[in-house]
Design a protein around this motif. Structure first.
Motif, PDB file in Angstrom:
ATOM      1  N   ARG A 606       0.840  -1.194   0.000  1.00  0.00           N
ATOM      2  CA  ARG A 606       0.000   0.000   0.000  1.00  0.00           C
ATOM      3  C   ARG A 606       0.878   1.248   0.000  1.00  0.00           C
ATOM      4  NH1 ARG A 606      -2.216   3.338   3.873  1.00  0.00           N
ATOM      5  NH2 ARG A 606      -1.099   2.192   5.491  1.00  0.00           N
ATOM      6  N   PRO A 607       0.627   2.183  -0.915  1.00  0.00           N
ATOM      7  CA  PRO A 607       1.412   3.425  -0.914  1.00  0.00           C
ATOM      8  C   PRO A 607       1.162   4.228   0.356  1.00  0.00           C
ATOM      9  CG  PRO A 607       0.229   3.130  -2.985  1.00  0.00           C
ATOM     10  CD  PRO A 607      -0.316   2.124  -2.033  1.00  0.00           C
ATOM     11  N   PRO A 608       2.071   5.115   0.718  1.00  0.00           N
ATOM     12  CA  PRO A 608       1.860   5.953   1.909  1.00  0.00           C
ATOM     13  C   PRO A 608       0.569   6.767   1.793  1.00  0.00           C
ATOM     14  CG  PRO A 608       4.124   6.108   1.155  1.00  0.00           C
ATOM     15  CD  PRO A 608       3.386   5.360   0.102  1.00  0.00           C
ATOM     16  N   TYR A 609      -0.173   6.822   2.897  1.00  0.00           N
ATOM     17  CA  TYR A 609      -1.404   7.596   2.981  1.00  0.00           C
ATOM     18  C   TYR A 609      -2.430   7.147   1.947  1.00  0.00           C
ATOM     19  CZ  TYR A 609       2.310  10.300   5.108  1.00  0.00           C
ATOM     20  OH  TYR A 609       3.396  10.678   5.834  1.00  0.00           O
ATOM     21  N   ASN A 610      -2.461   5.872   1.647  1.00  0.00           N
ATOM     22  CA  ASN A 610      -3.412   5.306   0.698  1.00  0.00           C
ATOM     23  C   ASN A 610      -4.185   4.201   1.385  1.00  0.00           C
ATOM     24  OD1 ASN A 610      -4.731   4.241  -1.616  1.00  0.00           O
ATOM     25  ND2 ASN A 610      -3.113   5.115  -2.885  1.00  0.00           N
ATOM     26  N   LEU A 611      -5.407   3.974   0.941  1.00  0.00           N
ATOM     27  CA  LEU A 611      -6.267   2.994   1.580  1.00  0.00           C
ATOM     28  C   LEU A 611      -6.213   1.620   0.926  1.00  0.00           C
ATOM     29  CD1 LEU A 611      -9.416   5.265   2.081  1.00  0.00           C
ATOM     30  CD2 LEU A 611      -7.619   4.756   3.740  1.00  0.00           C
ATOM     31  N   THR A 612      -5.751   1.517  -0.296  1.00  0.00           N
ATOM     32  CA  THR A 612      -5.771   0.252  -1.021  1.00  0.00           C
ATOM     33  C   THR A 612      -4.397  -0.049  -1.622  1.00  0.00           C
ATOM     34  OG1 THR A 612      -6.493   1.353  -3.058  1.00  0.00           O
ATOM     35  CG2 THR A 612      -8.210   0.494  -1.586  1.00  0.00           C
ATOM     36  N   LYS A 613      -4.204  -1.301  -1.998  1.00  0.00           N
ATOM     37  CA  LYS A 613      -2.983  -1.717  -2.671  1.00  0.00           C
ATOM     38  C   LYS A 613      -3.101  -1.433  -4.169  1.00  0.00           C
ATOM     39  CE  LYS A 613      -1.753  -5.371   0.609  1.00  0.00           C
ATOM     40  NZ  LYS A 613      -1.436  -6.817   0.778  1.00  0.00           N
ATOM     41  N   PRO A 614      -1.980  -1.327  -4.862  1.00  0.00           N
ATOM     42  CA  PRO A 614      -2.053  -1.011  -6.302  1.00  0.00           C
ATOM     43  C   PRO A 614      -2.760  -2.074  -7.119  1.00  0.00           C
ATOM     44  CG  PRO A 614       0.154  -0.601  -5.445  1.00  0.00           C
ATOM     45  CD  PRO A 614      -0.595  -1.310  -4.367  1.00  0.00           C
ATOM     46  N   PHE A 615      -2.512  -3.370  -6.830  1.00  0.00           N
ATOM     47  CA  PHE A 615      -3.059  -4.456  -7.627  1.00  0.00           C
ATOM     48  C   PHE A 615      -4.047  -5.259  -6.796  1.00  0.00           C
ATOM     49  CE2 PHE A 615       1.448  -4.511  -9.553  1.00  0.00           C
ATOM     50  CZ  PHE A 615       1.162  -3.371 -10.294  1.00  0.00           C
ATOM     51  N   GLY A 616      -5.217  -5.530  -7.364  1.00  0.00           N
ATOM     52  CA  GLY A 616      -6.191  -6.382  -6.716  1.00  0.00           C
ATOM     53  C   GLY A 616      -5.857  -7.849  -6.875  1.00  0.00           C
ATOM     54  N   VAL A 617      -6.691  -8.684  -6.275  1.00  0.00           N
ATOM     55  CA  VAL A 617      -6.438 -10.122  -6.305  1.00  0.00           C
ATOM     56  C   VAL A 617      -6.532 -10.667  -7.724  1.00  0.00           C
ATOM     57  CG1 VAL A 617      -7.204 -12.356  -5.422  1.00  0.00           C
ATOM     58  CG2 VAL A 617      -7.289 -10.342  -3.943  1.00  0.00           C
ATOM     59  N   LYS A 618      -7.441 -10.143  -8.534  1.00  0.00           N
ATOM     60  CA  LYS A 618      -7.649 -10.638  -9.888  1.00  0.00           C
ATOM     61  C   LYS A 618      -6.843  -9.866 -10.929  1.00  0.00           C
ATOM     62  CE  LYS A 618     -12.357 -12.252  -8.937  1.00  0.00           C
ATOM     63  NZ  LYS A 618     -13.787 -12.185  -9.355  1.00  0.00           N
ATOM     64  N   ASP A 619      -6.042  -8.925 -10.489  1.00  0.00           N
ATOM     65  CA  ASP A 619      -5.235  -8.130 -11.420  1.00  0.00           C
ATOM     66  C   ASP A 619      -4.093  -8.984 -11.947  1.00  0.00           C
ATOM     67  OD1 ASP A 619      -3.708  -6.202 -12.764  1.00  0.00           O
ATOM     68  OD2 ASP A 619      -4.306  -4.640 -11.355  1.00  0.00           O
ATOM     69  N   LYS A 620      -3.981  -9.096 -13.269  1.00  0.00           N
ATOM     70  CA  LYS A 620      -2.930  -9.931 -13.852  1.00  0.00           C
ATOM     71  C   LYS A 620      -1.546  -9.331 -13.658  1.00  0.00           C
ATOM     72  CE  LYS A 620      -3.389  -8.080 -18.575  1.00  0.00           C
ATOM     73  NZ  LYS A 620      -3.649  -8.444 -19.991  1.00  0.00           N
ATOM     74  N   ARG A 621      -1.468  -8.047 -13.327  1.00  0.00           N
ATOM     75  CA  ARG A 621      -0.172  -7.435 -13.037  1.00  0.00           C
ATOM     76  C   ARG A 621       0.420  -7.960 -11.733  1.00  0.00           C
ATOM     77  NH1 ARG A 621      -1.724  -1.204 -13.272  1.00  0.00           N
ATOM     78  NH2 ARG A 621      -3.396  -2.065 -11.971  1.00  0.00           N
TER      79      ARG A 621
END
Length: 739
Positions: A606-621
């Motif tokens: 998770r980036p600083p001061y952010n609520l979510t991670k960049p990639f979700g569970v289904k994100d192919k990245r």
């Protein structure tokens, strides 16, 4: 000895719960004001209409002379004249209240006081030591926005910039206040975004800030643009077609530091041409480059490692490929020793006057040509690419609906099967397998990423028709005919080009970049052609070392590209666009600077001061991301700021050693200061923003950082951490451009 230090600390916030309530009240108040203003406008319009109607009737029934200007108090006209000032005052009051709400919600930034911290290692005493650090007054400092989804201004609500580190404690308080602040700021940002969208729609502007008609026109004329020969055309800025991001580069230095001799010496205009032959890692070339810059001579550098054919040209002209070689038009000057001899004998001024006044002859060496010795456009022809291009021209591509959602520029799977069955003479089952092969090579993909390829009414879209990928800065026009090259080959050419750019257009310490010269160089044009090859590259089977070095080098060059296209970010919202909206397509997916930083190199943290991670569970990245966090990448990634680490090139064979060297260079040259008299540590805010990558608390973070300090300083700091209580005050971060 510890120098005089001006410190900046964030103000302590009020209760996060109270802050959330105040933000919700602000949003509610703004909506009430909008409704009131709307009613006032409607009332004013009604009164004006009544006045016009009354005047018409009165003029028809009872003509009024010019001398008789008196009006009865009970008449409608008088009431209108009396109500109009009240309505205008009410509108002005509403506008003033709306400005106050904007100021409270963070749209009007507060004043900022930044301190200048002089270089030094561990200090013995200072002027700050004479005062109690807790008695020093601080003001709020502007903080970053780290990607396209984080909340700006959240740093000002946290109280972590100055606090004591107790070596017996494991944590520094519960985590729920930070989450509450994050939630309140998230609600505030969403409300501000909604209000700005409403105002933009009412004013006839699109989301990009352009007029709606102009935006539609740009979409219609997109396909009619001529193809670029050798270089990608930069996107137009939202401010207008005449806006040039390079005009924002090279402004007055606000850091308060004196400029070096290189910065003070401006290039001299000349009719002739100076050609400078170099190669990578040449110390004599570095000395000759420094000498030419000191004299203010504008030259064209030709690196024979980047342009191998020029090595043969040099051998033909002078009989040797030894470098450096400096040419004034067609006259060979030589290297740094020859330049020094000419200056001592007084003949250098004569040579310089010649190149200033005389145009180059046909025998003079030429600058690098567009596409010279470039392997980007070469390679084997991809037969699948030819089939995909033919298919795109024949099947039906239009806007369609899927699960109550509209998708643009897509086609059905059955259309692909019908085309392949007829064009390749295949049975329907064989055509489905062939279609999966095309999808696996990233020519097209499902609009919702539900499957690879199936027959029937499933919707698919070509890669360059995807609304997100089509806005990426490295997407080529149409389907390329050349087979995708291995990532190792692209990474190798990228390292060679980056090394040449850093030697030619940055300072020797890597802290300053000549963005204007990079923008007009053939090396940068070649870089743009190289990154276009990343569209369909394979990334899943890349080793850790290769992936680590490739994405670090790509991030640093991508940041330079973003500065040249968007201009340097000047505030939190600009940094949000810079880090979150500027994207490359890599292996069929779009990656922003934040996605590379936090998603790939930090193992999807998770980036600083952010609520979510960049990639979700289904994100192919997510399959491309590193398995675990690499803490030392924070000392290698450069976003174009003065407080960031210096630029350098990284190789897969020595990546771990080079990262350790980068950490030592950053922390020993300003990244961490310690005052042993007052027991105060002054680390960079990079160690604060990404503290979770270094340890659970500030003590563990500092223990991790001292491993890369000088041996004597490291041992002294470890003794302080183990025996006494150390106060931590983070340095102000300079967001100015490193030009």
């Amino acid at each position: 000895m510890c120098k005089s230090i001006n410190l900046v600390q964030d103000e302590l916030p009020a209760s996060p719960v109270n802050g959330l309530i105040r933000q919700n009240r602000s949003v509610s108040t703004s909506l009430v004001i909008l409704k009131s203003a709307r009613k006032c406008c409607s009332s004013s319009f009604s009164c004006m209409m009544e006045k016009e109607s009354f005047d018409e009737k009165k003029s028809t029934a009872h003509p009024v002379s010019h001398e008789d200007t008196s009006v009865s108090v009970d008449s409608p006209v008088a009431s209108v004249k009396e109500d109009t000032p009240d309505i205008q005052a009410l509108n002005l009051g509403k506008e003033k209240e709306l400005d106050d709400i904007k100021e409270q919600s963070g749209e009007i930034a507060g004043q900022k006081i930044s301190g200048n911290l002089e270089e030094g290692g561990i200090a013995d005493h200072s002027e700050v030591a004479k005062k109690n650090p807790e008695d020093v007054l601080y003001e709020e400092e502007e903080e970053p926005v780290f990607d396209g989804t984080e909340v700006p201004g959240m740093e000002g609500k946290r109280s972590l910039s100055s606090r004591s580190s107790d070596n017996n404690s494991e944590t520094h308080g519960p985590a729920w206040p930070d989450k509450a602040v994050a939630l309140s700021q998230f609600v505030k940002q969403k409300s501000i975004g909604a209000m700005s969208t409403v105002f933009r729609r009412l004013s006839g502007k699109s989301n990009d800030g352009l007029d709606v008609a102009d935006d539609d026109l740009s979409k219609e004329g997109k396909d009619s643009l001529p193809e670029s020969v050798g270089q990608k055309v930069p996107l137009k800025s939202p401010e207008g077609s005449g806006w040039n991001p390079l005009s924002l580069i090279g402004r007055e230095n606000k850091s308060g530091k004196e400029d070096s001799v290189e910065e003070l010496t401006k290039p001299v205009s000349m009719k002739g041409r100076i050609i400078f032959y170099t190669r990578l890692g040449c110390q004599d070339c570095t000395e000759a480059r420094r000498y030419l810059r000191t004299k203010g001579l504008k030259y064209v550098e030709i690196n024979i490692d980047v342009y191998p054919s020029r090595k043969l040209e040099l051998e033909k002209i002078v009989g040797s490929s030894a470098v450096p070689k400096v040419f004034f038009n067609d006259i060979l000057i030589g290297g740094p020793s020859e330049l020094k001899k000419l200056e001592d004998s007084g003949k250098l001024e004569e040579k310089m006057e010649y190149v200033f006044s005389e145009e180059p002859s046909c025998e003079a060496p030429l600058p690098p040509l567009s596409g010279e010795d470039d392997q980007s456009s070469g390679g084997a022809i991809d037969e699948l690419a030819l089939i995909a291009r033919k298919m795109k021209g024949l099947i039906s591509i239009k806007d369609r609906f899927h699960k109550m959602r509209r998708y643009t520029d897509c086609f059905q799977g059955k259309d692909v099967v019908d085309f392949l069955s007829e064009d390749q003479y295949l049975e329907r089952a064989e055509a489905v397998e062939f279609g999966r092969k095309l999808a696996d090579k990233l020519f097209f993909q499902h609009v919702a990423h539900e499957n690879i390829f199936e027959d029937g009414n499933h919707l698919y879209r070509f890669l360059d028709d995807d609304p997100v990928i089509s806005r990426c800065q490295n997407i080529p026009r149409g389907i390329t005919e050349v087979k995708p090259k291995p990532i190792t080959d692209i990474s190798s050419r990228l390292r060679l080009l980056l090394s040449a750019i850093l030697e030619a257009y940055t300072s020797e310490d890597g802290k300053s970049v000549d963005y204007t010269s990079i923008h007009g160089s053939e090396e940068f044009a070649r870089y743009l052609r190289i990154v276009e090859e990343l569209q369909r590259v394979e990334l899943h089977e890349v080793p850790r070392e290769e992936k680590l070095s490739f994405f670090i080098n790509l991030y640093n060059t991508m940041a330079i590209h973003a500065i040249l296209v968007l201009g340097p970010p000047t505030g939190a919202l600009d940094r949000r666009k810079f880090l979150g909206d500027f994207k490359y397509v890599i292996g069929g997916s779009a990656y922003s600077l934040s996605a590379i930083y936090n998603g790939i190199l930090r193992g999807n943290q998770r980036p600083p001061y952010n609520l979510t991670k960049p990639f979700g569970v289904k994100d192919k990245r997510l399959k491309v991301a590193l398995l675990y966090v690499e803490p030392l990448v924070h000392f290698a990634l450069v976003s174009g700021t003065r407080s960031g680490p210096p630029l350098r090139c990284y190789s897969p064979g020595n990546i771990d050693k080079e990262l350790v060297e980068a950490a030592c260079s950053f922390l020993r040259n300003g990244g961490l200061y310690v005052d042993l008299v007052t027991n105060v540590a002054y680390p960079s805010k990079i160690l604060k923003w990404y503290s979770v990558d270094f340890g659970k608390n500030e003590v563990e973070v500092l223990k991790h950082a001292v491993n890369y300090m000088e041996p004597g300083d490291s041992q002294a700091l470890l003794d302080v951490l183990s025996n006494t209580q150390l106060k931590v005050i983070y340095q102000p971060y300079d967001w100015g451009l490193n030009n």
